[in-house]
Design a protein around this motif. Structure first.
Motif, PDB file in Angstrom:
ATOM      1  N   THR A 171      25.760  65.123 -32.943  1.00  0.00           N
ATOM      2  CA  THR A 171      25.127  64.530 -34.116  1.00  0.00           C
ATOM      3  C   THR A 171      23.703  65.038 -34.295  1.00  0.00           C
ATOM      4  O   THR A 171      22.949  65.162 -33.334  1.00  0.00           O
ATOM      5  CB  THR A 171      25.114  63.000 -33.989  1.00  0.00           C
ATOM      6  OG1 THR A 171      26.464  62.543 -33.848  1.00  0.00           O
ATOM      7  CG2 THR A 171      24.506  62.357 -35.220  1.00  0.00           C
ATOM      8  N   LEU A 214      22.793  61.982 -40.291  1.00  0.00           N
ATOM      9  CA  LEU A 214      22.318  60.652 -40.682  1.00  0.00           C
ATOM     10  C   LEU A 214      21.928  60.617 -42.157  1.00  0.00           C
ATOM     11  O   LEU A 214      22.273  59.677 -42.873  1.00  0.00           O
ATOM     12  CB  LEU A 214      21.130  60.249 -39.808  1.00  0.00           C
ATOM     13  CG  LEU A 214      20.573  58.843 -40.043  1.00  0.00           C
ATOM     14  CD1 LEU A 214      21.631  57.789 -39.733  1.00  0.00           C
ATOM     15  CD2 LEU A 214      19.334  58.613 -39.190  1.00  0.00           C
ATOM     16  N   PHE A 257      29.748  59.005 -33.832  1.00  0.00           N
ATOM     17  CA  PHE A 257      29.135  58.870 -35.145  1.00  0.00           C
ATOM     18  C   PHE A 257      29.802  59.846 -36.119  1.00  0.00           C
ATOM     19  O   PHE A 257      29.367  60.962 -36.332  1.00  0.00           O
ATOM     20  CB  PHE A 257      27.635  59.138 -35.078  1.00  0.00           C
ATOM     21  CG  PHE A 257      26.921  58.885 -36.385  1.00  0.00           C
ATOM     22  CD1 PHE A 257      26.707  57.581 -36.825  1.00  0.00           C
ATOM     23  CD2 PHE A 257      26.472  59.925 -37.170  1.00  0.00           C
ATOM     24  CE1 PHE A 257      26.057  57.331 -38.031  1.00  0.00           C
ATOM     25  CE2 PHE A 257      25.811  59.696 -38.374  1.00  0.00           C
ATOM     26  CZ  PHE A 257      25.605  58.395 -38.797  1.00  0.00           C
ATOM     27  N   PHE A 277      25.286  55.869 -33.879  1.00  0.00           N
ATOM     28  CA  PHE A 277      24.281  56.936 -34.000  1.00  0.00           C
ATOM     29  C   PHE A 277      23.383  56.993 -32.765  1.00  0.00           C
ATOM     30  O   PHE A 277      23.126  58.076 -32.239  1.00  0.00           O
ATOM     31  CB  PHE A 277      23.430  56.730 -35.258  1.00  0.00           C
ATOM     32  CG  PHE A 277      22.391  57.805 -35.446  1.00  0.00           C
ATOM     33  CD1 PHE A 277      22.767  59.059 -35.915  1.00  0.00           C
ATOM     34  CD2 PHE A 277      21.053  57.569 -35.158  1.00  0.00           C
ATOM     35  CE1 PHE A 277      21.815  60.066 -36.088  1.00  0.00           C
ATOM     36  CE2 PHE A 277      20.098  58.561 -35.313  1.00  0.00           C
ATOM     37  CZ  PHE A 277      20.481  59.820 -35.789  1.00  0.00           C
TER      38      PHE A 277
END
Length: 514
Positions: free
Chosen positions: A261, A266, A322, A313
């Motif tokens: 990630t 995000l 995530f 996350f």
């Protein structure tokens, strides 16, 4: 064990969404209450079905769906060997799909139909949940908004368990609210089973229990002395059913270690979760406003909508969970918040607070207008959700090229890292396919998704005069790049490149013996 009923004095001081002393009886009983329940369930269900079912088999399967087909088509013995090594967390889904394929077949539409129906029913459950929490129009609007979110169509048309995770998370929440209102052994047992079903669908979806704790806290605050004990027992029962699968799954966590990630993941989360920036941004912005007006349910909906993405996350480097599709079950909470915010504009959320028909008419017009407006904005995203994924290889076209030109005695080889062998096995399943000449150990023998290739490629290629190469290498060298050096040398020594067909992210090349 009896449900708590507030006194007349208490109801005078309630927050707008709390409901009067007869609200629950009106919403769940016979007559107009039952009719409204059917209304808020059926309309969103039909709307979602109208979005998801058309074109169900149009988009070709992608690599995760090929994995579903492969695992679900194995014998029970081979499936047991597979899940002993990988994907044990999908055992209930693969077992169910194994039975389904035996009845319905393995066409793209047939593989996706269970998930499509689960997503349609989920829209109806969103409506029922909104009705129970707030009001009929709130539930109706929430269910309709959920139905036209582009991601709901996208994953409703997917042979993976994410639609079922959404369905069972909703069902568990509804059953908990019913158990707290009308406690019984049967209802608490059903709630425990719904928790287990949620975990069996996808482990991340069990984080919905965090919001459930708030409902139990409210019940205890109202004076229910045993709600927390009943909840603890039911939750432990549900968790214990899934524990063996979870325990074994922890040893297989390396299979998703590829999911690294970044900050970009995000910032693009709203777009990827909802299917487009405009729909995701609008829902999340109005959802934040909804938190301010959702009253006693604000904590539940906040925990449901926000907590799972935050937790996955911050633990992304350890658990690698995530992914927007893993968090699809949070969309109902967002649409409930949006519906609460919008219906608050025309008065209190409690239906008993209305006076006359004027406000009801305005509320009905609002529901229709908002749902239609959002559907209009979301429609391009719904259309895009039904198209082939742009970054996925066009294996369907590759299979057509091979089927049209294949001759008796041809062989087939693969290069790349996009599950080429499994994808072509699916696309050529009903047609005569060239022999996979380099495969020495089948995936079934390996107890995995992947085959083992010949350690002595000259021997395996003996007697084959023509090869079909299927490669997802895009640097212009579909044979050499990334292929085992010994295998590549053997092929280059004995074969020369012929016809080459370049498709979306996949190349089909004919190799003829020199």
């Amino acid at each position: 064990m009896t449900a708590y009923t507030p006194s007349v004095d208490e109801t005078r001081d309630q927050a707008p969404d709390e409901g009067g002393p007869h609200a629950e009886r009106r919403r769940t009983g016979d007559g107009p209450g039952r009719a409204s329940a059917w209304l808020v369930f059926l309309l969103p269900t039909l709307a979602a079905a109208a979005c998801v079912l058309p074109g169900l088999g149009g988009r070709q399967l992608w690599r995760d769906e090929h994995a579903t087909w492969w695992a679900s088509s194995l014998s029970w013995h081979d499936l047991g060997r597979l899940i002993d090594n990988i994907d044990v967390v999908f055992t209930p889904y693969y077992a169910s799909m194994h039975l389904w394929i035996a009845v319905a077949g393995d066409s793209p539409a047939a593989l996706r139909l269970p998930g499509a129906l689960a997503m349609a029913v989920s829209a109806g459950l969103v409506g029922l949940l909104g009705r129970r929490m707030f009001a009929v129009r709130t539930g109706l609007l929430a269910g309709l908004l959920f139905a036209v979110v582009p991601a709901i169509t996208r994953y409703g048309q997917e042979a993976r368990p994410y639609a079922f995770a959404t369905l069972f998370a909703l069902l568990a929440t509804l059953l908990l609210m019913r158990a707290l209102d009308k406690p019984s052994l049967r209802t608490w047992t059903l709630y425990a089973l719904a928790i287990a079903a949620t975990g069996f669908s996808h482990l991340v979806a069990m984080s919905v229990l965090a919001g459930h704790l708030w409902l139990v806290f409210l019940a205890k605050k109202r004076g229910d002395r045993i709600a927390h004990y009943a909840f603890a027992g039911a939750a432990l029962l549900g968790l214990s059913i899934t524990f063996p699968m979870v325990a074994q799954g922890t040893g297989q966590s390396g299979q998703i270690a590829w999911n690294v990630t970044t900050t970009k993941d995000l910032t693009s989360f709203p777009e990827n979760l909802f299917g487009s920036w405009i729909t995701g941004g609008a829902v999340m912005a109005l959802g934040v406003i909804g938190l301010l007006v959702a009253g006693r349910y604000s904590v539940l909906l906040a925990a449901w909508a926000v907590l799972p993405p935050v937790l996955t996350f911050v633990t992304a480097n350890q658990l690698h969970l995530f992914l927007p599709r893993y968090l699809l079950f949070t969309i109902p909470a967002w649409t409930l918040l949006v519906a609460a915010a919008l219906t608050r504009l025309v008065g209190r959320l409690d239906p008993e607070a209305r006076r006359g028909t004027g406000v009801q008419v305005v509320g009905g017009v609002l529901v229709a207008a908002v749902a239609a407006g959002y559907a209009f904005v979301a429609w391009p995203g719904i259309g895009d959700a039904k198209k082939d994924l742009p970054m996925e290889p066009d294996y369907r076209a590759a299979a057509n090229v091979i089927a049209d030109g294949e001759k008796s005695g041809d062989g087939m080889i693969f290069n790349g890292g996009m599950s080429e062998r499994r994808a072509m096995a699916y696309e050529l399943r009903d047609r005569k396919a060239p022999e996979d000449v380099l495969m020495e150990w089948t995936p079934q023998q390996n107890g995995s998704y992947g085959a083992s290739e010949c350690k002595k490629p000259d021997r395996c290629l003996k007697g084959v005069d023509r090869l079909w190469l299927v490669s997802t290498i895009s640097d212009g060298r579909p044979l050499l790049t990334g292929m085992n050096e010994k295998t590549a040398d053997a092929i280059e020594k004995s074969f020369k490149a012929g016809r080459t067909v370049k498709l979306n992210h996949v190349v089909v090349q004919v190799l003829e013996r020199k």
